[in-house]
Design a protein around this motif. Structure first.
Motif, mmCIF file in Angstrom:
data_model
loop_
_atom_site.group_PDB
_atom_site.id
_atom_site.type_symbol
_atom_site.label_atom_id
_atom_site.label_comp_id
_atom_site.label_asym_id
_atom_site.label_seq_id
_atom_site.Cartn_x
_atom_site.Cartn_y
_atom_site.Cartn_z
ATOM 1 N N ASN A 124 3.828 -1.138 -22.983
ATOM 2 C CA ASN A 124 5.097 -0.675 -22.438
ATOM 3 C C ASN A 124 5.563 0.582 -23.166
ATOM 4 O O ASN A 124 5.165 0.845 -24.299
ATOM 5 N N MET A 125 6.442 1.325 -22.505
ATOM 6 C CA MET A 125 6.949 2.573 -23.072
ATOM 7 C C MET A 125 8.444 2.451 -23.348
ATOM 8 O O MET A 125 9.254 2.357 -22.426
ATOM 9 N N SER A 126 8.796 2.456 -24.622
ATOM 10 C CA SER A 126 10.205 2.483 -25.005
ATOM 11 C C SER A 126 10.546 3.897 -25.466
ATOM 12 O O SER A 126 10.017 4.874 -24.943
ATOM 13 N N SER A 127 11.413 4.020 -26.457
ATOM 14 C CA SER A 127 11.857 5.340 -26.898
ATOM 15 C C SER A 127 12.612 5.219 -28.209
ATOM 16 O O SER A 127 13.191 4.158 -28.514
ATOM 17 N N LEU A 128 12.647 6.300 -28.959
ATOM 18 C CA LEU A 128 13.521 6.367 -30.126
ATOM 19 C C LEU A 128 14.962 6.094 -29.735
ATOM 20 O O LEU A 128 15.741 5.536 -30.519
ATOM 21 N N ALA A 129 15.325 6.439 -28.506
ATOM 22 C CA ALA A 129 16.685 6.203 -28.015
ATOM 23 C C ALA A 129 17.065 4.731 -28.058
ATOM 24 O O ALA A 129 18.245 4.382 -28.166
ATOM 25 N N ALA A 130 16.066 3.843 -27.986
ATOM 26 C CA ALA A 130 16.341 2.404 -28.057
ATOM 27 C C ALA A 130 16.940 2.015 -29.400
ATOM 28 O O ALA A 130 17.650 1.015 -29.513
ATOM 29 N N HIS A 131 16.649 2.804 -30.434
ATOM 30 C CA HIS A 131 17.141 2.512 -31.782
ATOM 31 C C HIS A 131 18.425 3.253 -32.127
ATOM 32 O O HIS A 131 19.284 2.724 -32.831
ATOM 33 N N ASN A 132 18.555 4.490 -31.629
ATOM 34 C CA ASN A 132 19.711 5.290 -32.055
ATOM 35 C C ASN A 132 20.715 5.568 -30.943
ATOM 36 O O ASN A 132 21.686 6.308 -31.144
#
Length: 255
Positions: free
Chosen positions: A143-151
């Motif tokens: 799956n593809m998440s993102s740094l945006a998921a953390h910040n």
């Protein structure tokens, strides 16, 4: 270390350009047969297929809207028919910020669009490939998440960030659910990756420079920084890894 994915069938959603294209090329370079999925960029998809074939690999392109359940099933059916067997490797790469909008400005239709293209697509493309993977005795889903998921992402990207955060959690849940069928589920979370339509569309020159300034390795990423990790997750080298997220951000976020 040479990754060998010979005779593996892979479906990469959103692979007509950018990160998806790099992933498709990487998997093909490891010997996998590749279904290049696209929504509207047929020319880009055909360029990806041509590059794979020119290098001696096997690939076909298939068009589908992965926010539409009927088209998702048709995509998977065509993918399985293309090479006469079920899918071994699924990369849920399709996704989009769609539009920067604060929560105060958010409409329901835009909210639903963002959720559907990022989260709903991941859920239901995964659902569609599970029967074929079970029949083959296993598989690998990335799956593809993102740094945006953390910040929380940049300005006006709260719903996008939330959808990518949901993918982190979904990955863990699916990993538990599918482990008994020898189907592994992992995730990658890219940081600032250039040479993509995403940043060409949504990131200003000023924001680009500010983003790079915050990266310890001193540069932005490129799609090939993502594709090698995806190939690792698809390969036997990660046979005892499931439910994990690999952060690819140059040190901008460290867990």
């Amino acid at each position: 270390m040479r990754i060998d994915l010979s005779n593996q069938v892979s479906l990469v959603t959103g692979s007509s350009g950018g990160i998806g294209r790099a992933i498709a090329l990487e998997l093909a370079g490891c010997g996998a047969k590749v279904i290049v999925h696209y929504l509207g960029n047929r020319e880009g998809a055909e360029e990806t297929v041509a590059a794979i074939r020119d290098a001696g690999g096997e690939a076909v392109s298939v068009q589908a809207d992965v926010t539409d359940l009927e088209q998702i099933q048709a995509l998977v059916n065509q993918s399985e028919q293309a090479f006469g067997t079920g899918i071994d490797i699924l990369v849920n790469n399709a996704g989009n910020l769609v539009e920067r909008r604060t929560i105060e400005e958010m409409s329901y239709d835009l909210y639903k669009n963002i959720i559907d293209v990022n989260l709903t697509s991941t859920v239901f493309v995964t659902k569609a490939v599970i029967p074929g993977m079970k029949a083959k005795g296993g598989g690998s889903i990335i799956n593809m998440s993102s740094l945006a998921a953390h910040n929380g992402g940049g300005p006006g990207s709260g719903i996008y960030a939330a959808s990518k955060g949901a993918i982190l959690t979904l990955t863990k849940s699916l990993a538990k659910e599918l482990a008994r069928h020898a189907i592994r589920v992992n995730c990658v979370a890219p940081g600032f990756i250039e040479e993509t339509k995403f940043h060409a569309t949504f990131t200003s020159a000023e924001a680009r420079l500010a983003s790079i300034a915050g990266i310890p390795l001193g540069r932005s990423g490129v799609p090939q920084d993502i594709s090698g990790i995806v190939a690792f997750f698809a390969s036997p080298f990660s046979a005892f890894v499931t439910g994990e997220t690999f952060e690819i951000n140059g040190g901008n976020y460290m867990r």
